[in-house]
Design an enzyme around this catalytic site. Sequence first.
Site, PDB file in Angstrom:
ATOM      1  N   ASP A 264      51.614  92.543 -57.097  1.00  0.00           N
ATOM      2  CA  ASP A 264      50.386  92.111 -56.418  1.00  0.00           C
ATOM      3  C   ASP A 264      50.334  90.601 -56.233  1.00  0.00           C
ATOM      4  OD1 ASP A 264      47.819  94.435 -57.570  1.00  0.00           O
ATOM      5  OD2 ASP A 264      49.698  94.749 -56.532  1.00  0.00           O
TER       6      ASP A 264
ATOM      7  N   ASP B  55      49.161 104.231 -54.159  1.00  0.00           N
ATOM      8  CA  ASP B  55      49.573 103.353 -55.252  1.00  0.00           C
ATOM      9  C   ASP B  55      50.522 104.067 -56.217  1.00  0.00           C
ATOM     10  OD1 ASP B  55      49.581 100.930 -56.631  1.00  0.00           O
ATOM     11  OD2 ASP B  55      47.414 100.706 -56.504  1.00  0.00           O
TER      12      ASP B  55
END
Length: 691
Positions: free
Chosen positions: A249, A190
């Site tokens: 996202d 991430d």
Amino acid sequence: MRHLPDRTTCMARTRVRTGMRTRVVGSLTAALLCAAGLATPAATASGATPPAAPSAKLPDGLALTPPMGFNNWNSTHCRAEFDEAMVKGIADIFVEKGLKDAGYQYVNLDDCWALPQRDANGKLVPDPVRFPNGIKAVTDYVHSKGLKLGIYTSAGTKTCNSAGFPGALGHERSDARQFADWGVDYLKYDNCNNQGVDAKQRYIAMRDALKAASESTGRPIVYSICEWGENKPWEWAADVGHLWRTTGDISDNWGSMLSIMKRNLPLAKYAGPGHWNDPDMLEVGNGGMTDTEYRTHFSMWSIMAAPLLIGSDLRKATPETFEILGNKEVIAVDQDPLGKQGEVVSSQGGRWVVTKEMKDGSRTVALFNETGSPQTVATTAKAVGLPDADAYALRDLWQHKSYNTAGRIAATVPAHGTVLLRVSADGKWAHHPPATELGLKGGLYVEAGKSADVTSEVTNLGRTAAQRVSVTLGAPSGWTVKATSPSTARSLRTGTSLATSWTVTAPSGTKPGSYDLRLKATYRSPKGVRAETVLPLTAQVVVAPPAGTSLLGDLPWLSATNGWGPVERNTSNGESGLGDGRPITIGGKVYAKGLGVHAESTVEYYTGAACEKATAQVGVDDETIVKGTVAFEIWADGRKAASTGVLTNAMPAQELSADVSGAQVVRLVVTDGGDGIDSDHGDWAEATLSC
């Protein structure tokens, strides 16, 4: 998880309003250094120096088709239910429900699997409550099922969870070796708390660490780069990782899925075996969309050759969810070894045609309807790249039925639906019955106690004749449906149609809302093979708009889709909950009434051909601080009646007015203005409808 990058070094511990989520970025250490004037964008909390240049890419042979598996984040986040028992249970379900046989391999852990602190030797420590036997024991169990295990960390000092679990920045070699020793097969890496270090340097550092760990242990690890498309990884990451996120996202709603799909589709040329565009995990089964929308989600991810990572808790999944996720014919599109990502053929008026070249020479064609009402979506065999032929075989991948077509590829596609077809010039087309297109002219908007007139039409697309054709329209119990013209035909030749007029009446007192109808055509091929085409429809029982001028924030809408959270009445768009918006504010001016949305969005109103004008003061809400763009549109049925240019948050409100005379439905649309940024709150301030 919605993750935002550290946009500047000196934004440490600053709450950044993005329209997707409020995210704390940076770190206290960075804030102190910044205040002292000592920090630079290339500094890391650990003092590690990133590599100056890339070395050789990861070993070949991994992710030759898009990875398939599971990730817990979308269904559990960091809740206590994310634990060893859940992970093992998912592995069991993969085997028991046939998902392993369908191609799903990876059972991936997301954030919150570790303790907040490393041990005295700098090693990561699995949470002993969640994983009492450690990660190695879970990996061994997953491997015993013939499956693989994935894990998560961040290319920063901390992961993206607010609890602040340790990230890998400055610990790349140690962490990669630890993952390899545990038997991990897949790493999601991430982008939070990255201290402003160059993205390429951070991701190359972990690539080289994974390569070294693989060489030492014999454990190759698929490398998933999750930096949200902020640095255009499709342009540089093919030699760094096996897949890379192209967007922020995903959320479990139609607007979010749609906006992500639109940003990923133009990137087809960058995808291929061993290097894939990743538009984020699947939301199928999480409950925020209809089964029709989930089939679109799965269809479009498959034709885009996207990784298929299940994001729903399979222990609670419905049979419909398993049917969608387990469709081997659709999965075969995603997993085709040629590795081509589908490309857009056309997209006019929300009617999308996307085609994907397959290794066997066939083409997969997605006929996708973005709009809120049934639409005819059509193309030709030539337009999707097939050679000239007398006829073609056409396979419906959701109906699991085969037909022949003379060359036209078309369907009336339900609202938010997708018809997924595999078309080939295989010479065996005559074995199949002719394909037919079944459609309905006129929207099914019914006022209770009054009849609505619609016309169905069935057209023979095949090279052979459709014989003994019969059309029926089914409605809910108590409704009246009557054919007012012939509903049968002895034979339909290629390109000919049977049109049937119907009156549809909902009983007096029927509550406003959506009701299911079913249009069906049955027929036979010249060889006597029985075939049918079914079109599921939705009738809207509506209330006539009031006379005079009404505020749209006070009127009921037919449907509303939004890029993040719900559309808000008389406030700005807030977070993911209903009613959490703030006062509508554009250019410093506060408006008491209107609609708050998040690009991309669509709000539809029934106007019943009784209204003349729609107006609003439009603009980007002042709470949006990211420099994105939006554009506003007013549609009258299928006609764009008015639109703005591209607007930014530095601009005052602009008046938008449209003539909507004669329209059955008025649509208010907000796009991202073409910049691909998903953080823009648009306001329809003082929006009115005059009828």
